[in-house]
Design a protein around this motif. Sequence first.
Motif, PDB file in Angstrom:
ATOM      1  N   ALA A 111      -4.336  -4.974  -2.953  1.00  0.00           N
ATOM      2  CA  ALA A 111      -4.628  -3.588  -3.319  1.00  0.00           C
ATOM      3  C   ALA A 111      -5.222  -3.556  -4.718  1.00  0.00           C
ATOM      4  N   PHE A 161      -6.517  -0.981  -7.655  1.00  0.00           N
ATOM      5  CA  PHE A 161      -6.190   0.411  -7.969  1.00  0.00           C
ATOM      6  C   PHE A 161      -6.451   0.699  -9.442  1.00  0.00           C
ATOM      7  N   HIS A 188       0.828  -1.203   0.000  1.00  0.00           N
ATOM      8  CA  HIS A 188       0.000   0.000   0.000  1.00  0.00           C
ATOM      9  C   HIS A 188       0.864   1.256   0.000  1.00  0.00           C
ATOM     10  N   ILE A 241      -5.873   4.034  -5.075  1.00  0.00           N
ATOM     11  CA  ILE A 241      -6.107   2.760  -4.414  1.00  0.00           C
ATOM     12  C   ILE A 241      -7.492   2.777  -3.782  1.00  0.00           C
TER      13      ILE A 241
END
Length: 447
Positions: A375, A377, A349, A360
């Motif tokens: 994550a 994104f 992150h 994100i």
Amino acid sequence: MLHTARAPPSSQQFLAFTSHSVSRASSHPKRRWVARQASSAPPSLQSQQASGELWRRDFPILDQSVHGHRLVYLDNGATSQKPETVIRALDDYYRSYNSNVHRGVHALSARATAAYESAREKVAAFVGAASSREIVFTRNASEAINLVAQTWGTATLRPGDEILLSVAEHHSNLVPWQMVAQRTGAVLRHVPLTKDTEELDMAAFHDLLSPRTRLVALVHVSNMLGCIAPAAEICEAAHAVGARVLLDCCQSVPNMPVDVGRLGADWIVASAHKMYELLESMPPWMGGGEMIQDVFLDRSTYAAPPSRFEAGTPAIAEAIGLGAACDYLTTLGMHRVDAYERELGAHLHEQLQAVPGVRIYGPGPEEGVGRAALASFNVDGIHPTDISTILDQSGVAVRSGHMCTQPLHRELGISASVRAAPYLYNTKHEVDVFVEALKEAISFFTM
């Protein structure tokens, strides 16, 4: 797989693990654990980073190059890789005692039955079930949820009853309930996201909960946002109004310690778990061999759970592999796996946040709310598929698309995203390789 728990003082969980869920469950027929016995005893005083490097050696598929680069596999939200132990367990079954279970008295059948039921016991122990009879193997999480929907749901729900879901559910925990609602007249309600942290809005959850709520079916860990729902709070509140609870634990059981006796749900699906008395009250879903007690020309009586829900020849090898996966993860220690993944996820992150133009989704680790090591994104002005295609040329495997969460993507105002999902065999160095490759991809499209 279904798991039904006989646990005082209230109804516990039912756990549906898929029989081919052996690596990182999960997510649904996809993220599964396949384990090989650890190549060595788990390290005791080594750093988390060293643990990742050591564990990586147990996964032979990772030792390869893709397009001239060392493979960096970060698509574990879809399917995780299989350790040597699980591969050997599968190979041993097919080479040494391939046979059907529960039906023969010959040596191979007896050995296969013993291994299959041993796997059920290993899964029960892994999730803290009171008995292996609480575990029902299904082909995948979708089948497990459909089993509950088509047995308990269609037999119990009436017009006006409410099913409480969320906008963040995987399609496997949306579509079956839509179908049941259409047949029974039940009403679907959906918990929204918080505006600031993009996690389940628990204030809205409590507002939506009412005496009309008959079922709460929510994701434990979002496969797209990475947020971790407060399962105990959800179950306590739902039971207070007389509702049953199903938790989609596909993204939690393989990655963190999960004790079904403490979660408090009536079913959990980890690619399911519930109270034994509740399983006893559910009619069978599929008919055929193995799920019967006595068959006559015009009627049949049915076996007790779990056999009642395992019609026909099961996925024997996959169940045995799942048992080996439980052995592997138990040897590593789920608390250590969880701690390592949290550290790895925080690093992912942090590094992604530092890349200009990257957005994100979901809460950040710094916000004090639980977040899994993944994550999702997007990059300003670049399509997710283009990003993942260029990353592949650098040997980095990620997922792009709607992650089987189209309603959630619409809620966020996007059509697709990119997801990087590390697992226990990934390292911080691989995260750094991924981020550098991402920067190069962005440069390629913006130069």
